[in-house]
Design a protein around this motif. Structure first.
Motif, short mmCIF file in Angstrom:
data_model
loop_
_atom_site.label_atom_id
_atom_site.label_comp_id
_atom_site.label_asym_id
_atom_site.label_seq_id
_atom_site.Cartn_x
_atom_site.Cartn_y
_atom_site.Cartn_z
N GLY A 1 0.79 -1.23 0.00
CA GLY A 1 0.00 0.00 0.00
C GLY A 1 0.82 1.27 0.00
O GLY A 1 0.35 2.31 0.48
N VAL A 2 2.02 1.21 -0.57
CA VAL A 2 2.95 2.35 -0.51
C VAL A 2 3.15 2.97 -1.88
O VAL A 2 2.76 2.41 -2.91
CB VAL A 2 4.31 1.90 0.05
CG1 VAL A 2 4.15 1.37 1.47
CG2 VAL A 2 4.96 0.84 -0.84
N PHE A 3 3.79 4.12 -1.89
CA PHE A 3 4.27 4.72 -3.13
C PHE A 3 5.78 4.87 -3.00
O PHE A 3 6.28 5.55 -2.10
CB PHE A 3 3.64 6.09 -3.38
CG PHE A 3 4.11 6.73 -4.67
CD1 PHE A 3 3.58 6.32 -5.88
CD2 PHE A 3 5.08 7.72 -4.66
CE1 PHE A 3 4.02 6.90 -7.08
CE2 PHE A 3 5.51 8.30 -5.84
CZ PHE A 3 4.98 7.88 -7.05
N VAL A 4 6.51 4.19 -3.89
CA VAL A 4 7.97 4.20 -3.85
C VAL A 4 8.48 5.09 -4.97
O VAL A 4 8.27 4.80 -6.16
CB VAL A 4 8.55 2.78 -4.00
CG1 VAL A 4 10.07 2.82 -3.92
CG2 VAL A 4 7.99 1.85 -2.94
N GLU A 5 9.16 6.16 -4.61
CA GLU A 5 9.78 7.01 -5.61
C GLU A 5 10.89 6.24 -6.31
O GLU A 5 11.60 5.46 -5.67
CB GLU A 5 10.34 8.27 -4.95
CG GLU A 5 9.29 9.15 -4.30
CD GLU A 5 9.93 10.31 -3.55
OE1 GLU A 5 11.16 10.50 -3.67
OE2 GLU A 5 9.19 11.00 -2.83
N PRO A 6 11.09 6.45 -7.61
CA PRO A 6 12.11 5.69 -8.33
C PRO A 6 13.49 5.76 -7.68
O PRO A 6 14.19 4.75 -7.59
CB PRO A 6 12.11 6.34 -9.71
CG PRO A 6 10.71 6.84 -9.88
CD PRO A 6 10.28 7.30 -8.52
N ALA A 7 13.89 6.93 -7.19
CA ALA A 7 15.22 7.08 -6.59
C ALA A 7 15.38 6.28 -5.31
O ALA A 7 16.50 6.01 -4.86
CB ALA A 7 15.51 8.55 -6.32
N ARG A 8 14.25 5.91 -4.68
CA ARG A 8 14.31 5.17 -3.43
C ARG A 8 14.01 3.67 -3.61
O ARG A 8 13.98 2.93 -2.63
CB ARG A 8 13.33 5.77 -2.42
CG ARG A 8 13.83 7.07 -1.82
CD ARG A 8 12.93 7.58 -0.72
NE ARG A 8 13.65 8.50 0.16
CZ ARG A 8 13.11 9.17 1.16
NH1 ARG A 8 11.81 9.03 1.42
NH2 ARG A 8 13.83 9.97 1.91
N ALA A 9 13.81 3.25 -4.83
CA ALA A 9 13.45 1.84 -5.06
C ALA A 9 14.53 0.90 -4.54
O ALA A 9 14.23 -0.13 -3.93
CB ALA A 9 13.20 1.61 -6.55
N HIS A 10 15.79 1.23 -4.76
CA HIS A 10 16.86 0.34 -4.29
C HIS A 10 16.89 0.26 -2.77
O HIS A 10 17.20 -0.80 -2.20
CB HIS A 10 18.22 0.79 -4.84
CG HIS A 10 18.78 2.01 -4.20
ND1 HIS A 10 19.59 1.97 -3.08
CD2 HIS A 10 18.64 3.33 -4.52
CE1 HIS A 10 19.93 3.19 -2.74
NE2 HIS A 10 19.37 4.04 -3.59
N GLU A 11 16.56 1.33 -2.08
CA GLU A 11 16.53 1.31 -0.62
C GLU A 11 15.40 0.41 -0.11
O GLU A 11 15.59 -0.36 0.85
CB GLU A 11 16.33 2.72 -0.07
CG GLU A 11 17.44 3.69 -0.39
CD GLU A 11 17.12 5.12 0.02
OE1 GLU A 11 18.00 5.98 -0.13
OE2 GLU A 11 15.99 5.37 0.49
N VAL A 12 14.24 0.52 -0.75
CA VAL A 12 13.10 -0.29 -0.33
C VAL A 12 13.37 -1.76 -0.65
O VAL A 12 13.06 -2.65 0.15
CB VAL A 12 11.81 0.21 -1.00
CG1 VAL A 12 10.63 -0.67 -0.62
CG2 VAL A 12 11.55 1.66 -0.59
#
Length: 551
Positions: free
Chosen positions: A260-271
């Motif tokens: 149920g989240v929104f992951v910004e492209p720049a943070r995808a690797h962190e998630v």
């Protein structure tokens, strides 16, 4: 009164709870030595001294960290699969899996893959349903030379198998599809560059499968991956990803659950790092059949998973995000279709992913002659040639057809999938690849006008490598008794499965011998064609059909 001992959580081998002592042989082997370290022994010792020099813990364990499994010894029937030890089943040759992250290839890489098949693999080469290229008949003595050839063109077998982050599947049209939500190829490269081949994630409880895509058709079947980043657009109009966790099939099929989240492209690797870290630390290591992340997600639920991810691994809260749009009826990108730049892509269907060295070389040559040389593999055992000018499309289709690579295939050629089967796989009970190819040919003759979407997935054992539970007609290999009372190869039948919606229905006693398979499928498809209402899908028809019509 419940005793204090009963109140304590069971030791499932979760590192986060302090349970570091290995609870099975696989965990002992991983503790003894990281699987990534076997590369040096293969190069320095085993390739020089030969098969008999290989340590059994490496042969049947750590070799997988570099895409190597011993293949099945020829001549062992499926009735003996579960009764023989590994050393009795295995041949002195290997299956080798080459990881193709995002399915991205160019003509130079294809020529190397072609040469390896011809020189070292007796011509064998298959494209898998996770976009990899897979060889057979590999000798240990040849592995270093194969690695050198692959690595010279930017390819690798590292972490293609084993308890590792396996190949990251992506849309073959990333960056070129006019209707894509987001181009995920940047995020795929980012995760690969940062984390693949790193000891930080080379000892997971089990395999870890990732999909990253902004494809409108949802070609990466995100619903059955351990983790999937799926392109969405938030309320502000920004493109990013929804994260889904805990999908997988095998003997306990489960669909991935949205965080149920929104992951910004720049943070995808962190998630991604946070999610795989949760799996590493909290995943169940005691029993191999309960070690996939889907079991952890099933116990925790998405709310707790998200809470632990944000609190313990990210250190920040992710915004809420929308769910992905519904997929298209066919997710495979077969045919001739426009790119966003005015050129066209041409998707074609080998028969159940079966290629060879000659065909790989031919595809490379045709991709350069008619396009830019860029080629992609798909998660449906298909391939796509990119960047084809409009005036070249039909000529390319005709040239591919000369090699039996169909751009305008029948439904049966287009949507039949098969795993490796008893020809090479030590877990298999029945033959699959040739059986599926024969099935395609027979159904094309018997049902030449049938053009509705219909997936037929053929699997050689219960492990669901060919996704039997989510096929319209899913065929799980097993031994059955024929009309003469003899035990023969056959299939348990699952009907009406649909990725992300429902698993296939099992009708009591519904099985078929391998010899009777074509007759059965012809019969049930004719029933569907007679009874379907308008655009009713096969899966919808199965849900309302009488059991008598399904037999």
């Amino acid at each position: 009164m419940i005793s204090e001992a009963r109140k304590q959580p069971a030791n499932e081998g979760q590192w986060a709870l302090g349970h570091r002592e290995p609870l099975n042989k696989n965990e002992e082997n991983k503790k003894d030595d990281d699987g990534l370290n076997v590369r040096r022994r293969i190069i320095d010792v085993y390739a020089k001294a030969g098969f008999d020099s290989i340590d059994p813990a490496d042969l049947r364990g750590r070799f997988r960290w570099y895409g190597l499994y011993t293949q099945r010894k020829p001549g062992i029937d499926g009735g003996r699969t579960g009764t023989l030890e590994d050393e009795e089943l295995e041949d002195r040759y290997f299956m080798m899996r080459v990881r193709i992250d995002g399915g991205r290839l160019d003509a130079a890489q294809l020529r190397v893959l072609s040469d390896i098949a011809t020189r070292y693999a007796r011509g064998t080469a298959d494209v898998t349903d996770r976009q990899n290229i897979q060889y057979h008949w590999i000798a240990i003595e040849d592995v270093p030379a194969i690695w050198a050839a692959l690595e010279a063109v930017g390819l690798s077998t590292m972490e293609a198998c084993g308890d590792t982050p396996r190949v990251i599947i992506g849309c073959p049209l990333a960056g070129i599809a006019a209707d894509e939500v987001i181009d995920a190829s940047v995020q795929i490269r980012d995760v690969c560059d940062r984390y693949i081949g790193r000891p930080e994630f080379s000892n997971l409880p089990r395999k870890f499968k990732t999909a990253m895509s902004g494809c409108a058709a949802h070609c990466t079947v995100h619903e059955i991956n351990d983790v999937a980043f799926v392109g969405v657009v938030n309320e502000a109009g920004a493109a990013g990803y929804q994260a889904l966790v805990g999908g997988g099939l095998s003997t306990n099929p489960m669909f991935a659950k949205s965080l149920g989240v929104f992951v910004e492209p720049a943070r995808a690797h962190e998630v991604w790092k946070g999610i795989i870290s949760i799996f590493r630390d909290h995943g169940y290591r005691r029993l191999r059949h309960r070690a996939r992340i889907k079991f952890l997600m099933n116990d925790w639920g998405p709310a707790k998973f998200r809470e632990v991810l944000e609190r313990d691994y990210l250190g920040y809260t992710l915004p809420d995000g929308p769910e992905p749009a519904a997929p298209l009826p066919r997710r495979d990108h077969v045919g001739i279709h426009p790119q966003r730049d005015g050129s066209f892509y041409v998707g074609f269907a080998p028969r159940v992913g079966r290629l060879n060295g000659v065909l790989l070389g031919a595809v490379a040559e045709l991709a350069e002659r008619y396009g830019s040389g860029r080629v992609r593999t798909t998660a449906e055992q298909k391939m796509v040639i990119l960047d084809v000018p409009a005036e070249n499309t039909e000529a390319l289709a005709a040239a591919l057809a000369e090699h039996d690579l169909q751009v305008h295939p029948s439904t049966f050629r287009r949507q039949t999938m098969a795993c490796t089967g008893i020809e090479y796989c030590k877990l298999a009970i029945v033959e699959t690849k040739q059986r599926a190819m024969d099935l395609i040919g027979e159904l094309e003759k018997r049902l030449p006008g049938f053009d509705q979407p219909l997936t037929v997935n053929v699997n050689g054992c219960p492990n669901a490598c060919a996704r039997v539970q989510v096929a319209d007609i899913g065929l799980k290999g097993q031994l059955v008794v024929d009309e003469n009372g003899d035990q023969v190869e056959g299939f348990q039948i699952h009907l009406g499965g649909r990725v992300g919606v429902s698993f296939g229905k099992k009708v009591r006693g519904l099985k078929t011998t391998s010899a009777g398979l074509t007759d059965y499928i012809e019969r049930v498809v004719r029933k569907y064609d007679e009874q379907r209402a308008g655009g009713e899908t096969f899966a919808a028809w199965v849900r309302r059909a009488d059991d008598a019509d399904l037999k």
